[in-house]
Motif scaffolding. Structure first.
Motif, PDB file in Angstrom:
ATOM      1  N   HIS A 162       0.859  -1.184   0.000  1.00 13.71           N
ATOM      2  CA  HIS A 162       0.000   0.000   0.000  1.00 13.71           C
ATOM      3  C   HIS A 162       0.901   1.242   0.000  1.00 13.71           C
ATOM      4  O   HIS A 162       1.547   1.543   1.008  1.00 13.71           O
ATOM      5  CB  HIS A 162      -0.905   0.014   1.233  1.00 13.71           C
ATOM      6  N   ALA A 163       0.946   1.936  -1.118  1.00 12.38           N
ATOM      7  CA  ALA A 163       1.769   3.138  -1.225  1.00 12.38           C
ATOM      8  C   ALA A 163       1.013   4.340  -0.668  1.00 12.38           C
ATOM      9  O   ALA A 163      -0.188   4.488  -0.888  1.00 12.38           O
ATOM     10  CB  ALA A 163       2.143   3.390  -2.673  1.00 12.38           C
ATOM     11  N   VAL A 164       1.717   5.179   0.074  1.00 11.09           N
ATOM     12  CA  VAL A 164       1.145   6.408   0.631  1.00 11.09           C
ATOM     13  C   VAL A 164       1.948   7.578   0.078  1.00 11.09           C
ATOM     14  O   VAL A 164       3.103   7.790   0.464  1.00 11.09           O
ATOM     15  CB  VAL A 164       1.175   6.397   2.170  1.00 11.09           C
ATOM     16  N   ASN A 165       1.333   8.321  -0.827  1.00  7.37           N
ATOM     17  CA  ASN A 165       2.038   9.424  -1.493  1.00  7.37           C
ATOM     18  C   ASN A 165       1.852  10.719  -0.703  1.00  7.37           C
ATOM     19  O   ASN A 165       1.387  11.732  -1.205  1.00  7.37           O
ATOM     20  CB  ASN A 165       1.525   9.586  -2.917  1.00  7.37           C
ATOM     21  N   ASN A 166       2.240  10.654   0.563  1.00  3.16           N
ATOM     22  CA  ASN A 166       2.183  11.802   1.478  1.00  3.16           C
ATOM     23  C   ASN A 166       3.503  11.844   2.223  1.00  3.16           C
ATOM     24  O   ASN A 166       3.690  11.128   3.209  1.00  3.16           O
ATOM     25  CB  ASN A 166       1.012  11.655   2.453  1.00  3.16           C
ATOM     26  N   PRO A 167       4.465  12.650   1.775  1.00  2.00           N
ATOM     27  CA  PRO A 167       5.809  12.612   2.365  1.00  2.00           C
ATOM     28  C   PRO A 167       5.812  12.822   3.875  1.00  2.00           C
ATOM     29  O   PRO A 167       5.187  13.747   4.394  1.00  2.00           O
ATOM     30  CB  PRO A 167       6.532  13.752   1.647  1.00  2.00           C
ATOM     31  N   MET A 168       6.493  11.924   4.575  1.00  2.94           N
ATOM     32  CA  MET A 168       6.640  12.000   6.023  1.00  2.94           C
ATOM     33  C   MET A 168       8.069  11.628   6.384  1.00  2.94           C
ATOM     34  O   MET A 168       8.805  11.054   5.584  1.00  2.94           O
ATOM     35  CB  MET A 168       5.692  11.026   6.735  1.00  2.94           C
ATOM     36  N   THR A 169       8.459  11.932   7.616  1.00  2.00           N
ATOM     37  CA  THR A 169       9.711  11.391   8.136  1.00  2.00           C
ATOM     38  C   THR A 169       9.553   9.891   8.276  1.00  2.00           C
ATOM     39  O   THR A 169       8.427   9.364   8.318  1.00  2.00           O
ATOM     40  CB  THR A 169      10.061  11.992   9.500  1.00  2.00           C
ATOM     41  N   TRP A 170      10.683   9.187   8.386  1.00  2.00           N
ATOM     42  CA  TRP A 170      10.608   7.727   8.468  1.00  2.00           C
ATOM     43  C   TRP A 170       9.823   7.298   9.708  1.00  2.00           C
ATOM     44  O   TRP A 170       9.001   6.380   9.628  1.00  2.00           O
ATOM     45  CB  TRP A 170      12.021   7.139   8.504  1.00  2.00           C
TER      46      TRP A 170
END
Length: 276
Positions: A162-170
């Protein structure tokens, strides 16, 4: 033929296929073994095209056999379940003498042809001999006419990405995956990575994505956060080098199709997983 009669013929054909597929009896191979896939033997006779359609509708595809280990696993399960000798459709198509392609798009590298095969002068499909009490031909392949009726084996990928295209820290991405899915994605083999890259290509994400690996500040080595063993690695050059008292996280570089060491405070899209 006019367009109306052509449409009517197409509808009748599709209806016939659906009726055939609805009647299939499914027998699940009891011991799956592979960490990436489940295998399903369908003990009904049909042509290769109908078998492919059924597998794609209900699982992932007709089975791909990547190496001798996977072949042995499938044969052992058929023997354990005491199935009768048969010629069984596998996912090999477009066979023109020595060439061919797998239904799911994997590269055709492993071959296990029966002696003298492939020998069909026409483009054909792949079937596998299953003989419980014979060693020479058990598991070997033949190039068959695609319209023949035979039983078949499907497979399903156990792990769904499941890809989440919402940039976050690791760390934020890791917490999001644990809260909404089973965890952040791990990659346990080259084939599993192939499936992940194929999936990400369909999501239109073209940059680096976080995966669930980080380095240990105490021991200076890499580990998966969900405790999967590190059985496969695919680093860019010397990206894998870490030392004690440092902490890095891992991203999958979609341009180079390799892993990169990255500062965990940076932001990037990420991939979670669920186990089927």
């Amino acid at each position: 033929m006019n367009s109306q009669s052509g449409l009517s013929g197409w509808i009748n054909m599709m209806g016939s296929i659906l009726i055939i597929l609805a009647g299939f009896k499914l027998f699940v191979l009891a011991v799956h073994g592979s960490q990436e896939f489940n295998y399903y033997y369908v003990n009904e006779m049909t042509n290769w095209t109908n078998a492919q359609a059924y597998c794609r509708s209900n699982f992932t595809d007709l089975v791909t056999i990547a190496d001798q280990k996977e072949l042995k696993e499938i044969l052992d399960n058929l023997t354990r379940e005491n199935y009768s000798d048969a010629e069984i459709w596998i996912g090999l198509k477009d066979i023109n003498m020595t060439n061919g392609t797998w239904s799911n798009g994997e590269t055709f590298t492993y071959r296990n042809w029966n002696k003298g095969d492939p020998n069909n002068n026409f483009v054909s499909c792949g079937c596998m001999y299953y003989h419980r009490n014979e060693t020479n031909h058990n598991g070997t392949w033949n190039d068959c006419g695609c319209r023949h009726s035979q039983t078949f084996i499907c497979y399903a990928v156990k792990r769904k990405f499941h890809a989440v295209n919402n940039p976050m820290t690791w760390v934020s991405a890791f917490q999001y995956c644990n809260s909404n899915y089973n965890g952040m994605a791990t990659i346990r083999s080259g084939r599993e990575e192939w499936y992940l890259l194929k999936y990400l290509n369909e999501t239109q994400i073209w940059e680096k994505v976080w995966i669930g690996m980080r380095s240990s500040m105490i021991f200076g080595h890499w580990f998966w956060m969900n405790d999967d063993p590190v059985t496969y690695q695919n680093w860019i050059n010397d990206s894998s080098k870490v030392s004690q008292n440092t902490c890095f996280c891992t991203s999958l570089d979609l341009n180079q199709k390799k892993w990169a060491r990255q500062d965990c405070a940076e932001r990037a899209p990420f991939v979670c997983y669920t186990d089927n």
